[in-house]
Design a protein around this motif. Structure first.
Motif, PDB file in Angstrom:
ATOM      1  N   SER A  51     -26.089  17.802   2.696  1.00  0.00           N
ATOM      2  CA  SER A  51     -25.330  16.708   2.096  1.00  0.00           C
ATOM      3  C   SER A  51     -25.957  15.378   2.499  1.00  0.00           C
ATOM      4  O   SER A  51     -26.600  15.270   3.551  1.00  0.00           O
ATOM      5  CB  SER A  51     -23.861  16.755   2.519  1.00  0.00           C
ATOM      6  OG  SER A  51     -23.746  16.613   3.915  1.00  0.00           O
ATOM      7  N   LEU A  52     -25.775  14.404   1.653  1.00  0.00           N
ATOM      8  CA  LEU A  52     -26.251  13.051   1.916  1.00  0.00           C
ATOM      9  C   LEU A  52     -25.042  12.132   1.847  1.00  0.00           C
ATOM     10  O   LEU A  52     -24.357  12.071   0.825  1.00  0.00           O
ATOM     11  CB  LEU A  52     -27.306  12.639   0.888  1.00  0.00           C
ATOM     12  CG  LEU A  52     -27.937  11.265   1.068  1.00  0.00           C
ATOM     13  CD1 LEU A  52     -28.683  11.172   2.406  1.00  0.00           C
ATOM     14  CD2 LEU A  52     -28.894  10.958  -0.079  1.00  0.00           C
ATOM     15  N   MET A  60     -26.786   5.974   6.279  1.00  0.00           N
ATOM     16  CA  MET A  60     -26.957   7.260   5.601  1.00  0.00           C
ATOM     17  C   MET A  60     -27.298   8.374   6.583  1.00  0.00           C
ATOM     18  O   MET A  60     -28.045   8.175   7.539  1.00  0.00           O
ATOM     19  CB  MET A  60     -28.057   7.164   4.539  1.00  0.00           C
ATOM     20  CG  MET A  60     -27.685   6.311   3.355  1.00  0.00           C
ATOM     21  SD  MET A  60     -29.046   6.130   2.203  1.00  0.00           S
ATOM     22  CE  MET A  60     -28.558   7.304   0.970  1.00  0.00           C
ATOM     23  N   LEU A  61     -26.726   9.554   6.301  1.00  0.00           N
ATOM     24  CA  LEU A  61     -26.985  10.751   7.094  1.00  0.00           C
ATOM     25  C   LEU A  61     -27.295  11.916   6.164  1.00  0.00           C
ATOM     26  O   LEU A  61     -26.610  12.112   5.159  1.00  0.00           O
ATOM     27  CB  LEU A  61     -25.765  11.123   7.939  1.00  0.00           C
ATOM     28  CG  LEU A  61     -25.286  10.123   8.974  1.00  0.00           C
ATOM     29  CD1 LEU A  61     -23.979  10.585   9.595  1.00  0.00           C
ATOM     30  CD2 LEU A  61     -26.343   9.911  10.050  1.00  0.00           C
ATOM     31  N   LEU A  62     -28.316  12.664   6.511  1.00  0.00           N
ATOM     32  CA  LEU A  62     -28.647  13.901   5.833  1.00  0.00           C
ATOM     33  C   LEU A  62     -28.171  15.015   6.766  1.00  0.00           C
ATOM     34  O   LEU A  62     -28.666  15.141   7.880  1.00  0.00           O
ATOM     35  CB  LEU A  62     -30.161  13.990   5.605  1.00  0.00           C
ATOM     36  CG  LEU A  62     -30.681  15.101   4.731  1.00  0.00           C
ATOM     37  CD1 LEU A  62     -30.248  14.873   3.288  1.00  0.00           C
ATOM     38  CD2 LEU A  62     -32.186  15.159   4.796  1.00  0.00           C
ATOM     39  N   THR A  63     -27.170  15.769   6.338  1.00  0.00           N
ATOM     40  CA  THR A  63     -26.564  16.788   7.193  1.00  0.00           C
ATOM     41  C   THR A  63     -26.845  18.165   6.608  1.00  0.00           C
ATOM     42  O   THR A  63     -26.612  18.401   5.424  1.00  0.00           O
ATOM     43  CB  THR A  63     -25.049  16.568   7.310  1.00  0.00           C
ATOM     44  OG1 THR A  63     -24.810  15.229   7.754  1.00  0.00           O
ATOM     45  CG2 THR A  63     -24.430  17.533   8.306  1.00  0.00           C
ATOM     46  N   PHE A  64     -27.337  19.039   7.469  1.00  0.00           N
ATOM     47  CA  PHE A  64     -27.730  20.376   7.070  1.00  0.00           C
ATOM     48  C   PHE A  64     -26.924  21.408   7.854  1.00  0.00           C
ATOM     49  O   PHE A  64     -26.794  21.296   9.068  1.00  0.00           O
ATOM     50  CB  PHE A  64     -29.233  20.537   7.340  1.00  0.00           C
ATOM     51  CG  PHE A  64     -29.765  21.922   7.178  1.00  0.00           C
ATOM     52  CD1 PHE A  64     -29.542  22.649   6.026  1.00  0.00           C
ATOM     53  CD2 PHE A  64     -30.514  22.499   8.187  1.00  0.00           C
ATOM     54  CE1 PHE A  64     -30.051  23.935   5.890  1.00  0.00           C
ATOM     55  CE2 PHE A  64     -31.024  23.775   8.060  1.00  0.00           C
ATOM     56  CZ  PHE A  64     -30.792  24.497   6.909  1.00  0.00           C
ATOM     57  N   LYS A  80     -30.629  11.158  10.768  1.00  0.00           N
ATOM     58  CA  LYS A  80     -30.294   9.779  10.411  1.00  0.00           C
ATOM     59  C   LYS A  80     -31.365   9.230   9.476  1.00  0.00           C
ATOM     60  O   LYS A  80     -32.563   9.410   9.724  1.00  0.00           O
ATOM     61  CB  LYS A  80     -30.235   8.905  11.656  1.00  0.00           C
ATOM     62  CG  LYS A  80     -29.123   9.237  12.589  1.00  0.00           C
ATOM     63  CD  LYS A  80     -29.172   8.323  13.799  1.00  0.00           C
ATOM     64  CE  LYS A  80     -28.107   8.665  14.802  1.00  0.00           C
ATOM     65  NZ  LYS A  80     -28.186   7.803  15.994  1.00  0.00           N
ATOM     66  N   ALA A  81     -30.925   8.530   8.450  1.00  0.00           N
ATOM     67  CA  ALA A  81     -31.859   7.930   7.510  1.00  0.00           C
ATOM     68  C   ALA A  81     -32.796   6.962   8.230  1.00  0.00           C
ATOM     69  O   ALA A  81     -33.998   6.924   7.935  1.00  0.00           O
ATOM     70  CB  ALA A  81     -31.109   7.211   6.395  1.00  0.00           C
ATOM     71  N   THR A  82     -32.269   6.216   9.174  1.00  0.00           N
ATOM     72  CA  THR A  82     -33.102   5.242   9.880  1.00  0.00           C
ATOM     73  C   THR A  82     -34.267   5.926  10.601  1.00  0.00           C
ATOM     74  O   THR A  82     -35.384   5.416  10.603  1.00  0.00           O
ATOM     75  CB  THR A  82     -32.271   4.427  10.891  1.00  0.00           C
ATOM     76  OG1 THR A  82     -31.526   5.330  11.711  1.00  0.00           O
ATOM     77  CG2 THR A  82     -31.321   3.482  10.176  1.00  0.00           C
ATOM     78  N   ASP A  83     -34.013   7.120  11.175  1.00  0.00           N
ATOM     79  CA  ASP A  83     -35.090   7.849  11.850  1.00  0.00           C
ATOM     80  C   ASP A  83     -36.144   8.324  10.856  1.00  0.00           C
ATOM     81  O   ASP A  83     -37.346   8.190  11.099  1.00  0.00           O
ATOM     82  CB  ASP A  83     -34.541   9.046  12.621  1.00  0.00           C
ATOM     83  CG  ASP A  83     -33.663   8.627  13.791  1.00  0.00           C
ATOM     84  OD1 ASP A  83     -33.741   7.463  14.228  1.00  0.00           O
ATOM     85  OD2 ASP A  83     -32.880   9.482  14.256  1.00  0.00           O
ATOM     86  N   ASN A 102     -33.902   5.569  -2.554  1.00  0.00           N
ATOM     87  CA  ASN A 102     -34.635   6.532  -3.381  1.00  0.00           C
ATOM     88  C   ASN A 102     -35.357   7.560  -2.511  1.00  0.00           C
ATOM     89  O   ASN A 102     -35.384   8.746  -2.832  1.00  0.00           O
ATOM     90  CB  ASN A 102     -35.636   5.827  -4.293  1.00  0.00           C
ATOM     91  CG  ASN A 102     -34.955   5.078  -5.411  1.00  0.00           C
ATOM     92  OD1 ASN A 102     -33.801   5.331  -5.746  1.00  0.00           O
ATOM     93  ND2 ASN A 102     -35.662   4.128  -5.993  1.00  0.00           N
ATOM     94  N   PHE A 103     -35.940   7.106  -1.409  1.00  0.00           N
ATOM     95  CA  PHE A 103     -36.625   8.008  -0.485  1.00  0.00           C
ATOM     96  C   PHE A 103     -35.639   9.031   0.067  1.00  0.00           C
ATOM     97  O   PHE A 103     -35.919  10.234   0.109  1.00  0.00           O
ATOM     98  CB  PHE A 103     -37.267   7.214   0.659  1.00  0.00           C
ATOM     99  CG  PHE A 103     -37.944   8.077   1.677  1.00  0.00           C
ATOM    100  CD1 PHE A 103     -39.245   8.502   1.487  1.00  0.00           C
ATOM    101  CD2 PHE A 103     -37.271   8.483   2.824  1.00  0.00           C
ATOM    102  CE1 PHE A 103     -39.872   9.310   2.421  1.00  0.00           C
ATOM    103  CE2 PHE A 103     -37.883   9.291   3.761  1.00  0.00           C
ATOM    104  CZ  PHE A 103     -39.187   9.709   3.563  1.00  0.00           C
TER     105      PHE A 103
END
Length: 177
Positions: A51-52, A60-64, A80-83, A102-103
Motif C-alpha cells: 500500500s502507498l 508517504m509510506l510504502l507498506t508491504f 519511508k518515501a524520504t528514504d 510519480n517516483f
C-alpha cells in the motif's frame, strides 16, 4: 403510472449517489495492491499486499505485508518515501514534488511485479557469496525449495526474503545490488 415514474426517478437518483461513493472507495483502494502466491508453503497461497499512503512525499509510506495462507501476518516492512527518494536523487531528477510523487507511484506499481517473485528462492546450482546474509538459511532454502521474494530499498540494494521452515518466520537470505 406516476408512482412507477417516481420510483424509477428515486432509483436513478440513489444509484447516481452510490456511484460517486463507489468511485471514491475505488480511488482509495487503488493505493493497495494484492497478489496471491505460494511462499510459506509450496502449494498454499499467501497474500502479498503493498500500500502507498500519504499525499506529500515527506509523509508517504510504502507498506508491504505478507499474510500466510492461514491468515497470520508473517512479514511487514515499511519504507519511508524520504528514504527511497534520498537514495535516488543523484540519478533521477526528484527536485519537484510532482516528480517525487510519480517516483513513489512507480515504486508502488512495480513492487508486486512477477519478476520479484523467485520460484524457487534458491536453486540447487546456486552457491552463496559475500552477499548471502545467512549461509545456513541459504542451504535450508535449497532443500525446502520454497519460493522467495525480492524488493529494493535503494538504487543499489535489493533484499531477498523467504520463509524458514525451521525458524517459522520470514528471513533475509540475500542482500545485494
Amino acid at each position: 403510472m406516476k408512482i412507477i415514474a417516481s420510483i424509477l426517478m428515486i432509483g436513478l437518483f440513489l444509484s447516481a449517489c452510490n456511484s460517486d461513493t463507489d468511485k471514491k472507495t475505488a480511488a482509495k483502494e487503488n493505493n493497495v495492491k494484492t497478489v496471491l502466491k505460494p511462499f510459506s508453503d509450496s502449494t498454499k497461497m499467501d497474500t502479498f499486499k503493498v500500500s502507498l499512503s500519504g499525499s506529500k512525499p515527506k509523509e508517504m509510506l510504502l507498506t508491504f505485508h505478507i499474510i500466510s495462507f492461514d491468515g497470520k501476518e508473517i512479514y511487514q516492512k515499511v519504507l519511508k518515501a524520504t528514504d527511497l527518494l534520498d537514495n535516488y536523487k543523484e540519478t533521477v531528477d526528484l527536485s519537484k514534488e510532482k516528480s517525487q510523487r510519480n517516483f513513489m507511484a512507480d515504486e508502488f506499481n512495480f513492487f508486486l511485479e512477477d519478476e520479484n517473485f523467485l520460484e524457487p528462492a534458491v536453486t540447487a546450482e546456486e552457491t552463496p557469496d559475500q552477499y548471502t546474509a545467512d549461509k545456513a538459511f541459504y542451504e535450508e532454502l535449497k532443500r525446502s525449495n520454497l519460493n522467495g521474494f525480492k524488493y529494493r530499498i535503494s538504487k543499489e540494494t535489493k533484499v531477498y526474503i523467504a520463509w524458514s521452515i525451521l525458524e517459522k518466520k520470514v528471513k533475509i537470505y540475500y542482500k545485494c545490488c
